[in-house]
Design a protein around this motif. Structure first.
Motif, mmCIF file in Angstrom:
data_model
loop_
_atom_site.group_PDB
_atom_site.id
_atom_site.type_symbol
_atom_site.label_atom_id
_atom_site.label_comp_id
_atom_site.label_asym_id
_atom_site.label_seq_id
_atom_site.Cartn_x
_atom_site.Cartn_y
_atom_site.Cartn_z
ATOM 1 N N ASP A 1 16.212 -2.870 2.901
ATOM 2 C CA ASP A 1 15.190 -2.793 1.852
ATOM 3 C C ASP A 1 13.882 -3.427 2.323
ATOM 4 N N ALA A 2 12.777 -2.916 1.806
ATOM 5 C CA ALA A 2 11.498 -3.626 1.896
ATOM 6 C C ALA A 2 11.499 -4.673 0.791
ATOM 7 N N THR A 3 10.984 -5.862 1.073
ATOM 8 C CA THR A 3 11.078 -6.952 0.104
ATOM 9 C C THR A 3 9.698 -7.464 -0.296
ATOM 10 N N VAL B 1 15.319 -13.053 -11.069
ATOM 11 C CA VAL B 1 15.292 -11.602 -11.283
ATOM 12 C C VAL B 1 15.212 -10.904 -9.931
ATOM 13 N N VAL B 2 16.046 -9.897 -9.760
ATOM 14 C CA VAL B 2 15.966 -9.027 -8.585
ATOM 15 C C VAL B 2 15.832 -7.593 -9.091
ATOM 16 N N MET B 3 14.763 -6.929 -8.688
ATOM 17 C CA MET B 3 14.493 -5.551 -9.101
ATOM 18 C C MET B 3 14.503 -4.655 -7.867
ATOM 19 N N ARG B 4 15.294 -3.592 -7.913
ATOM 20 C CA ARG B 4 15.366 -2.652 -6.786
ATOM 21 C C ARG B 4 14.902 -1.274 -7.239
ATOM 22 N N PHE B 5 14.043 -0.670 -6.410
ATOM 23 C CA PHE B 5 13.471 0.637 -6.709
ATOM 24 C C PHE B 5 13.704 1.574 -5.510
ATOM 25 N N PRO B 6 14.774 2.367 -5.541
ATOM 26 C CA PRO B 6 15.000 3.334 -4.462
ATOM 27 C C PRO B 6 13.921 4.423 -4.467
ATOM 28 N N MET B 7 13.522 4.843 -3.264
ATOM 29 C CA MET B 7 12.492 5.859 -3.081
ATOM 30 C C MET B 7 13.067 7.058 -2.324
ATOM 31 N N ASP C 1 0.811 -1.223 0.000
ATOM 32 C CA ASP C 1 0.000 0.000 0.000
ATOM 33 C C ASP C 1 0.840 1.267 0.000
ATOM 34 N N ARG C 2 1.873 1.307 0.809
ATOM 35 C CA ARG C 2 2.612 2.568 0.947
ATOM 36 C C ARG C 2 3.437 2.911 -0.287
ATOM 37 N N TYR C 3 3.571 1.940 -1.213
ATOM 38 C CA TYR C 3 4.296 2.213 -2.450
ATOM 39 C C TYR C 3 3.364 2.503 -3.625
ATOM 40 N N GLN C 4 2.068 2.369 -3.422
ATOM 41 C CA GLN C 4 1.126 2.503 -4.529
ATOM 42 C C GLN C 4 1.214 3.864 -5.216
ATOM 43 N N THR C 5 1.413 4.920 -4.443
ATOM 44 C CA THR C 5 1.428 6.269 -5.019
ATOM 45 C C THR C 5 2.832 6.842 -5.110
ATOM 46 N N GLN C 6 3.839 6.014 -4.913
ATOM 47 C CA GLN C 6 5.221 6.479 -4.956
ATOM 48 C C GLN C 6 5.809 6.316 -6.359
ATOM 49 N N THR D 1 12.591 -3.902 -2.952
ATOM 50 C CA THR D 1 13.255 -4.954 -3.720
ATOM 51 C C THR D 1 12.262 -6.066 -4.009
ATOM 52 N N ILE D 2 12.109 -6.380 -5.281
ATOM 53 C CA ILE D 2 11.199 -7.442 -5.723
ATOM 54 C C ILE D 2 12.043 -8.594 -6.240
ATOM 55 N N THR D 3 11.923 -9.737 -5.589
ATOM 56 C CA THR D 3 12.670 -10.929 -5.977
ATOM 57 C C THR D 3 11.724 -11.908 -6.650
#
Length: 224
Positions: free
Chosen positions: A143-145, A96-102, A60-65, A109-111
């Motif tokens: 990181d949040a994962t 696949v590892v995807m990282r999205f700094p905010m 939820d907290r990343y939905q609008t970021q 981080t999406i694994t």
């Protein structure tokens, strides 16, 4: 390779009769064809695709970021985690590892663990994914994962920490993005990936609903 498959009839990556194109190699080639293009795209366009793929599974907290940048690694080297028996630490290689700094939130981080035709038992897949999370967290402890299991038809993992996703769902999202008005890179990814997955037999027959994917796309692209 993606254009060669879609437009020139190249099919060898799915030709299981060749010794050098086993399921593992098919799996790797398909993963690369779908996710490698994201490494060359603008961060905001990649975020549009990922938000559409995840839908309400996005925390939820990343939905609008909006991330400041992105890093996508396929089969990253050097990661380690405890072995399945917990006795020693060994090499671990997520697909696949995807990282999205905010700006105001921890990096997301999406694994992702991909399976093509391998009907792995969900308990085995869950153990594999948990090892991958441990390995990534060793490198990025703050990181949040988010964990994603992307399969053709494997039984879903019944764990609140894992997002179960089907290749047919990826097709449905890609088809939608390829048809929607929006950034040209997002459209092109959608067109090419949906065409590829159709030819590979992973088709969504109206396979996702307006909630949440269409609404997210409308919000991101300004489409009404």
């Amino acid at each position: 390779m993606l254009h060669a498959f879609n437009h020139k009839g190249v099919r060898r990556i799915l030709a299981s009769r060749h010794d050098d194109h086993t399921n593992d190699r098919n799996e790797d080639a398909i993963t690369s064809m779908v996710f490698s293009p994201l490494t060359f795209m603008r961060t905001e366009d990649v975020w549009t695709i990922i938000r559409n793929l995840l839908g309400l599974n996005m925390p939820d907290r990343y939905q609008t970021q909006t991330p400041t940048t992105h890093e996508i690694r396929l089969w990253p080297k050097g990661l380690k985690a405890k072995s399945s028996n917990g006795v020693f630490v060994s090499r671990c290689e997520p697909d696949v590892v995807m990282r999205f700094p905010m700006v105001d939130l921890p990096t997301l981080t999406i694994t992702c663990e991909m399976k093509w035709t391998w009907a792995i038992h969900p308990d085995d897949l869950l153990r594999e994914i948990r090892r991958e999370r441990e390995a990534v967290q060793r490198d990025h402890p703050h990181d949040a994962t988010l964990l994603v299991a992307l399969t053709q038809a494997a039984d879903p993992i019944r764990d609140a920490d894992v997002v179960n996703m089907r290749w047919a769902h990826v097709h449905g999202v890609a088809r939608h993005l390829g048809r929607a008005s929006g950034p040209s890179q997002v459209q092109e990814w959608g067109k090419q990936i949906s065409t590829f997955l159709e030819k590979a037999g992973q088709v969504s027959f109206g396979g996702f609903t307006i909630d949440p994917v269409d609404l997210i796309s409308e919000w991101v692209t300004g489409e009404n």
